[in-house]
Scaffold this active site. Structure first.
Site, PDB file in Angstrom:
ATOM      1  N   ASP A  43       0.742  -1.054   0.077  1.00 50.70           N
ATOM      2  CA  ASP A  43       0.097   0.080  -0.027  1.00 50.70           C
ATOM      3  C   ASP A  43       0.771   1.348  -0.039  1.00 50.70           C
ATOM      4  OD1 ASP A  43      -2.300   1.301  -0.250  1.00 50.70           O
ATOM      5  OD2 ASP A  43      -2.651   1.332   1.940  1.00 50.70           O
ATOM      6  N   TYR A  66       1.074   5.665  -0.520  1.00 48.28           N
ATOM      7  CA  TYR A  66       0.584   6.785   0.201  1.00 48.28           C
ATOM      8  C   TYR A  66       0.577   8.021  -0.558  1.00 48.28           C
ATOM      9  CZ  TYR A  66       0.054   9.117   4.942  1.00 48.28           C
ATOM     10  OH  TYR A  66      -0.295   9.830   6.072  1.00 48.28           O
ATOM     11  N   HIS A  89      -4.440  13.773   1.533  1.00 47.60           N
ATOM     12  CA  HIS A  89      -4.476  12.762   2.867  1.00 47.60           C
ATOM     13  C   HIS A  89      -3.489  12.770   3.826  1.00 47.60           C
ATOM     14  CE1 HIS A  89      -5.647   9.200   4.945  1.00 47.60           C
ATOM     15  NE2 HIS A  89      -4.684   8.736   4.645  1.00 47.60           N
ATOM     16  N   ARG A  95       0.500  14.844  13.878  1.00 45.01           N
ATOM     17  CA  ARG A  95       1.702  15.755  14.333  1.00 45.01           C
ATOM     18  C   ARG A  95       1.382  17.250  13.844  1.00 45.01           C
ATOM     19  NH1 ARG A  95       3.361  11.383  11.397  1.00 45.01           N
ATOM     20  NH2 ARG A  95       3.251  12.562   9.536  1.00 45.01           N
ATOM     21  N   GLU A 117     -10.453   3.780   3.624  1.00 52.56           N
ATOM     22  CA  GLU A 117      -9.777   4.628   2.960  1.00 52.56           C
ATOM     23  C   GLU A 117      -9.918   4.413   1.272  1.00 52.56           C
ATOM     24  OE1 GLU A 117      -5.582   4.082   4.023  1.00 52.56           O
ATOM     25  OE2 GLU A 117      -6.005   5.427   5.637  1.00 52.56           O
ATOM     26  N   GLU A 150      -9.054   4.181  -2.180  1.00 49.87           N
ATOM     27  CA  GLU A 150      -8.161   4.046  -2.931  1.00 49.87           C
ATOM     28  C   GLU A 150      -8.389   3.202  -4.296  1.00 49.87           C
ATOM     29  OE1 GLU A 150      -4.754   2.288  -1.051  1.00 49.87           O
ATOM     30  OE2 GLU A 150      -5.210   3.123   1.243  1.00 49.87           O
ATOM     31  N   ASP A 183      -9.264   0.287   2.081  1.00 52.73           N
ATOM     32  CA  ASP A 183      -7.993  -0.023   3.012  1.00 52.73           C
ATOM     33  C   ASP A 183      -8.749   0.436   4.438  1.00 52.73           C
ATOM     34  OD1 ASP A 183      -5.964  -0.653   4.500  1.00 52.73           O
ATOM     35  OD2 ASP A 183      -4.989   1.321   4.041  1.00 52.73           O
ATOM     36  N   ARG A 243      -8.632   3.495  13.464  1.00 49.88           N
ATOM     37  CA  ARG A 243      -7.892   4.864  13.811  1.00 49.88           C
ATOM     38  C   ARG A 243      -7.534   4.908  15.160  1.00 49.88           C
ATOM     39  NH1 ARG A 243      -6.209   5.594   8.752  1.00 49.88           N
ATOM     40  NH2 ARG A 243      -7.866   6.267   7.480  1.00 49.88           N
ATOM     41  N   GLN A 252      -4.175   2.335  15.208  1.00 52.98           N
ATOM     42  CA  GLN A 252      -3.218   2.938  14.606  1.00 52.98           C
ATOM     43  C   GLN A 252      -2.187   3.867  15.134  1.00 52.98           C
ATOM     44  OE1 GLN A 252      -4.524   4.548  10.889  1.00 52.98           O
ATOM     45  NE2 GLN A 252      -2.582   5.081  10.054  1.00 52.98           N
ATOM     46  N   TYR A 287       1.945   2.358  15.385  1.00 64.06           N
ATOM     47  CA  TYR A 287       2.653   2.468  13.879  1.00 64.06           C
ATOM     48  C   TYR A 287       3.986   2.978  13.927  1.00 64.06           C
ATOM     49  CZ  TYR A 287       2.623   7.812  13.627  1.00 64.06           C
ATOM     50  OH  TYR A 287       2.912   9.216  13.570  1.00 64.06           O
ATOM     51  N   LYS A 300      -4.538  -2.217  10.135  1.00 63.04           N
ATOM     52  CA  LYS A 300      -4.992  -2.237   8.746  1.00 63.04           C
ATOM     53  C   LYS A 300      -5.180  -3.628   8.244  1.00 63.04           C
ATOM     54  CE  LYS A 300      -3.787   2.035   7.389  1.00 63.04           C
ATOM     55  NZ  LYS A 300      -4.614   2.827   6.649  1.00 63.04           N
ATOM     56  N   THR A 319      -9.263  -5.830   3.844  1.00 66.18           N
ATOM     57  CA  THR A 319      -8.971  -4.818   2.615  1.00 66.18           C
ATOM     58  C   THR A 319      -9.963  -5.371   1.491  1.00 66.18           C
ATOM     59  OG1 THR A 319      -6.796  -4.684   3.091  1.00 66.18           O
ATOM     60  CG2 THR A 319      -7.357  -3.886   0.941  1.00 66.18           C
ATOM     61  N   THR A 353      -4.731   6.691   0.133  1.00 66.53           N
ATOM     62  CA  THR A 353      -6.123   7.308   0.252  1.00 66.53           C
ATOM     63  C   THR A 353      -5.883   8.756  -0.749  1.00 66.53           C
ATOM     64  OG1 THR A 353      -6.377   6.504   2.540  1.00 66.53           O
ATOM     65  CG2 THR A 353      -7.689   8.349   1.691  1.00 66.53           C
ATOM     66  N   GLU A 362     -10.568  12.148   8.131  1.00 66.14           N
ATOM     67  CA  GLU A 362     -10.444  13.456   7.681  1.00 66.14           C
ATOM     68  C   GLU A 362     -11.757  14.130   7.636  1.00 66.14           C
ATOM     69  OE1 GLU A 362      -7.861  13.554   4.022  1.00 66.14           O
ATOM     70  OE2 GLU A 362      -8.357  11.256   4.438  1.00 66.14           O
TER      71      GLU A 362
END
Ligand code: CA
Length: 411
Positions: free
Chosen positions: A116, A118, A123, A132, A188, A190, A222, A226, A229, A233, A242, A246, A344, A358
């Site tokens: 997968d 990114y 996103h 962050r 997600e 995708e 996907d 949350r 994660q 992660y 994850k 899927t 995503t 989001e």
């Protein structure tokens, strides 16, 4: 050189009447592949081609598994497209087809490995801001097509229910994590790229050879937990948040069907250009695709699903060719039927987000649904569906079928 030919002619009609309906996902110009059988039987799975609301069985053509076809050179795959077109075009002798309403599907091919990426920068920025706030986009993002190795065993075909996972969750102010059902199940939006011939171990290929190794696209959801994660992660990336499931659509839309919808690959003013191994004049000319993407949502109380987001593959920061080329650039061998998720694909506007994370600003803003219900993340029984299509004046609209899943209670 353009690969657009008579099989993309908008005026071409099929003897299958439903394929000539302007609203169909599968006109004569599409010809997507699937793996199917008659519903409710234990017949062996067969390779099929979608045409209108029908399926053409390819077992009589000596095509018994899609991986073998994926391994063939693009020129041979294109020759098969031409043969399918001639078989299904108006005036050709009519042959027996199976109505899609009488079919059931499995994964279209054997998926050896799943990676997968990114590539959705909007996103990456939006999620980065939540995780962050002071450093949303990590410095490698604009140089490296970021990806991680996913798990192929838990990839399921559209319509397969998924059980809510349990996992370690740690609240920011808690001293220790607890093991419990995830309360933040997300989607997600995708696309998945199926690899064609691929490369031998230790033998990378150039960016201008990447198209040869692209077989086709599927819708890919996907599913993500949350609350699991953020705790798991770092430092090695996504894991159990994850790989509990899927979902992909049953249909693979070939790259040849999507030729008319190619657009130039560009970078925003001021952003670094890709390193030379991910760049070429031909790549800049047409390596991106204009494909509309949608997210649909339905709670058990709702009569009809409602669209909660729409985006476009054109917003991907890295192209499909760059995903392939970068993946093989260290000599890693890609194999026929490997699946590469795009990541995503959110658009720049808030309502174009491809995840509930989001759309709800990290679970802080409720989504209001027709009928008065509200949601942040998915509750048991909720259904999530992805759709996609490509359209352009002068060409037939090409659709991707359905990528649907429902969340079952945790066990
Ligand atoms: Ca993803």
């Amino acid at each position: 050189m353009s690969n657009i030919d008579h099989t993309h002619d908008a005026a071409a009609l099929s003897w299958v009447a439903s394929a000539n309906d302007p609203a169909t996902d599968f006109p004569l110009q599409n010809l997507p592949f699937c793996s199917f059988r008659r519903a409710g039987t234990l017949e062996p799975w067969r390779v099929g081609v979608g045409i209108g609301d029908q399926i053409l069985d390819l077992s009589a053509w000596g095509i018994t598994e899609l991986n073998a076809l994926m391994a063939r050179p693009r020129s041979e795959r294109r020759a098969l497209r031409h043969r399918l077109f001639d078989t299904l075009k108006a005036g050709a002798p009519e042959i027996e087809l199976l109505p899609q309403a009488q079919a059931e599907y499995t994964l279209p091919c054997r998926i050896g490995d799943y990676t997968d990426f990114y590539t959705g920068i909007h996103h990456a920025r939006a999620v980065g801001r939540l995780f962050r706030p002071d450093n949303p986009l990590l410095p490698n993002y604009q140089w490296v097509p970021i990806g991680y190795h996913g798990r192929s065993s838990s990839i399921v075909v559209s319509g397969t229910p998924l059980r809510r996972p349990k996992g370690q969750v740690k609240a920011p102010d808690a001293e220790a994590p607890v093991f419990k059902p995830s309360a933040r199940i997300d989607c997600e939006l995708e696309l998945g790229l199926f690899v064609g011939p691929g490369n031998a171990l230790g033998e990378p290929f150039g960016i201008d050879e990447a198209d040869e190794h692209a077989f086709g696209l599927t819708l890919l959801n996907d599913w993500s937990a949350r609350d699991i994660q953020p705790w798991e992660y770092q430092p090695l990336g996504p894991f159990l948040a994850k790989n509990f499931g899927t979902t992909i659509s049953p249909w693979i839309v070939t790259m040849d069907a999507l030729e008319p919808f190619r657009i130039p690959f560009t970078r925003p003013e001021g952003d670094p250009q890709p390193l030379p191994y991910l760049d070429s004049p031909a790549h800049r000319a047409n390596a991106s695709y204009d494909i509309e993407l949608e997210v649909w949502f339905k709670t058990p109380a709702m009569a009809q699903p409602t669209r909660i987001s729409r985006s476009n593959l054109r917003h991907a920061y890295w192209s499909l060719a760059q995903m392939l080329t970068h993946h093989a650039s260290n000599g890693c061998n890609l194999q026929p039927g490997d699946l590469l998720g795009t990541g995503t694909i959110s658009g720049p506007a808030p309502e174009e987000a491809g995840s509930l994370l989001e759309l709800t600003q990290g679970g802080k803003q409720l989504i209001s649904l027709p009928g008065g219900e509200q949601r942040t993340f998915l509750q048991d029984g909720d259904q999530l569906g992805l759709r996609a299509h490509a359209e352009k004046p002068g060409f037939r609209r090409i659709g991707f079928g359905a990528c649907d899943g429902v969340i079952l209670p945790a066990r």
